[in-house]
Scaffold this active site. Structure first.
Site, short mmCIF file in Angstrom:
data_model
loop_
_atom_site.label_atom_id
_atom_site.label_comp_id
_atom_site.label_asym_id
_atom_site.label_seq_id
_atom_site.Cartn_x
_atom_site.Cartn_y
_atom_site.Cartn_z
N SER A 199 0.81 -1.22 0.00
CA SER A 199 0.00 0.00 0.00
C SER A 199 0.85 1.28 0.00
O SER A 199 1.58 1.50 -0.96
CB SER A 199 -0.94 -0.06 1.19
OG SER A 199 -1.90 0.93 1.11
N ASP A 225 -10.41 -5.13 -3.14
CA ASP A 225 -9.62 -4.06 -2.50
C ASP A 225 -10.30 -2.72 -2.74
O ASP A 225 -10.42 -2.27 -3.88
CB ASP A 225 -8.20 -4.06 -3.08
CG ASP A 225 -7.24 -3.21 -2.28
OD1 ASP A 225 -7.70 -2.24 -1.65
OD2 ASP A 225 -6.03 -3.52 -2.28
N HIS A 238 -7.83 -5.38 0.82
CA HIS A 238 -6.57 -4.66 1.02
C HIS A 238 -5.69 -5.27 2.12
O HIS A 238 -4.47 -5.27 2.00
CB HIS A 238 -6.89 -3.20 1.36
CG HIS A 238 -5.75 -2.26 1.16
ND1 HIS A 238 -5.28 -1.93 -0.09
CD2 HIS A 238 -4.97 -1.58 2.03
CE1 HIS A 238 -4.26 -1.07 0.03
NE2 HIS A 238 -4.06 -0.85 1.32
#
Ligand SMILES: *[C@@H]1O[C@H](CO)[C@@H](O)[C@H](O)[C@H]1NC(C)=O
Ligand SMILES: *[C@@H]1O[C@H](CO)[C@@H](O)[C@H](O)[C@H]1NC(C)=O
Length: 401
Positions: free
Chosen positions: A174, A342, A371
């Protein structure tokens, strides 16, 4: 401060208020006493050293080193190839070690013969130091992911590179991937990288579907917090908990707040939540949130937008300069994993990254992954990590494995 407090209270009254979780868990101070090695790794039988790296702008970061797995060094190998792990937003180096030793990527890499190094960016519970400013100072929080890339990532990777005399494998999740993708457009960082694996890669955020985040964007939470003079964003503080409460409106599935933020995670271990909350979430800066929200609003992968006058003074242009993914050398081997559920790294935005690159990254897509699954799924070792490790091994054969 009195006015700020009353504006905040007014705001909180205006927003629908609902209680979504047991606040006492969040309110407890995080378990960070003697550092990550002493808290999680050594008790589970892993060798672990704490290192300190200072950035060019004075932040003091902690980096953990796990030189080998539980079985010791194998055969005549002195040490395996170094791999550097970079966590995401509101997370810290603990992220890679909070599931069981069979499930967590950090442990798995050490047990596969890698020389594991763990990054912790400025402001996390593991890296609260600066040569001049205290964490309570406004100046301590004057940065966004751009500085995490330029200063923190570069300083930590350079440190590992110089200690190991070896190119480094990189793994980011991320925000760790935004840091990497922007840093890799500069030649200095790329020269030290053997290959990079990006979990939930992010450069563009305009297709984000997270209801929680979209609500925060539409309420201009970032600008509001800046107006209120809140420079540190800490969801373990009273204000942080109030903000979470206010954003959690009646339309959301409050029993599954995590899903409202990150998307539905197929394989998240809910019964382990209290343990995760001992370490996470970590603080970040309001300016960082502001930069990320700028990306959501404008669909750009660019430097911080200071407004046209501020940009003109700082960059010499009215618009902030964009990062160009095509500047990442084609010779850098890239591997990317992304998920159909996600809500933050949306597949449409991931495909835009792939289009922008000169090279063709190796891709892993799982329709049911959210995610958080990429770091915490109880099945990630089979669904994701086996493939990732094979990718790295194809670039440097680990003789004894
Ligand atoms: C989920 O977490 C609980 C509590 O820590 C643990 O006992 C259990 O083994 C975990 N399940 C899996 C599949 O890892
Ligand atoms: C995606 O993840 C699910 C859940 O762990 C798993 O059952 C499935 O096999 C995975 N799909 C692929 C293509 O790896």
């Amino acid at each position: 401060m009195g006015t700020r407090a009353s504006i905040l209270i007014l705001l909180l009254l205006l927003l629908e208020n609902c209680r979504c979780w047991d606040e006492s868990t969040l309110r407890r101070p995080p378990s960070t006493g003697d550092g990550l090695c002493a808290q999680i790794l050594r008790p589970l039988g892993y060798p672990c050293e704490e290192h300190t790296v200072q950035t060019k702008d004075g932040f003091i970061l902690s980096v953990q080193h796990i030189p080998h797995g539980r079985g010791g060094l194998k055969g005549s190998v002195e040490s395996g190839p170094p791999v550097f792990l970079q966590h995401g937003l509101f997370q810290g180096g603990d992220t890679w070690f909070v599931n069981s030793v069979e499930e967590s990527l950090g442990f798995i890499l050490a047990d596969h013969g890698f020389d594991v190094w763990v990054g912790n960016v400025r402001g996390t519970h593991w890296s609260p130091g600066h040569v001049k400013f205290s964490v309570h100072a406004k100046e301590f929080w004057d940065w966004s992911w751009e500085q995490l890339a330029e200063y923190d990532l570069t300083a930590m990777i350079s440190y590992v590179y110089s200690v190991t005399h070896s190119k480094v494998f990189f793994i980011g999740h991320s925000q760790g991937t935004i840091m990497a993708l922007s840093a890799f457009t500069m030649p200095d960082a790329v020269e030290m990288i053997e290959a990079a694996a990006l979990l939930c890669p992010i450069s563009y955020l305009d297709h984000i579907t997270s209801r929680f985040v979209l609500r925060a964007v539409s309420l201009h939470l970032d600008q509001l917090l800046i107006t209120l003079g809140l420079h540190q964003l800490n969801f373990r503080s009273d204000t942080g908990i109030q903000i979470l409460d206010s954003l959690c409106d009646g339309h959301m599935d409050c029993n599954n707040l995590l899903a409202s933020i990150t998307g539905v995670n197929c394989c998240f271990n809910m019964t382990r939540m209290d343990y995760y909350l001992e370490y996470e979430p970590h603080p970040s800066s309001t300016k960082n949130l502001n930069h990320l929200f700028q990306m959501i609003r404008k669909g750009t992968f660019a430097r911080f937008d200071y407004g046209w006058w501020g940009n003109l003074k700082r960059y010499g242009h009215i618009h902030p300069p964009a990062f160009n993914l095509a500047d990442i050398p084609e010779s850098l081997p890239l591997w990317m994993a992304y998920g159909g559920n996600d809500a933050l790294a949306d597949p449409i935005d991931v495909k835009r990254i792939i289009k922008g690159l000169k090279s063709e990254p190796v891709l892993l897509y799982n329709d049911s992954y959210g995610h958080i699954d990429f770091i915490m799924s109880v099945n990630a070792k089979d669904d994701v990590y086996a493939n990732l490790i094979r990718f790295f091994q194809s670039y440097r054969w680990l003789s004894s494995y």
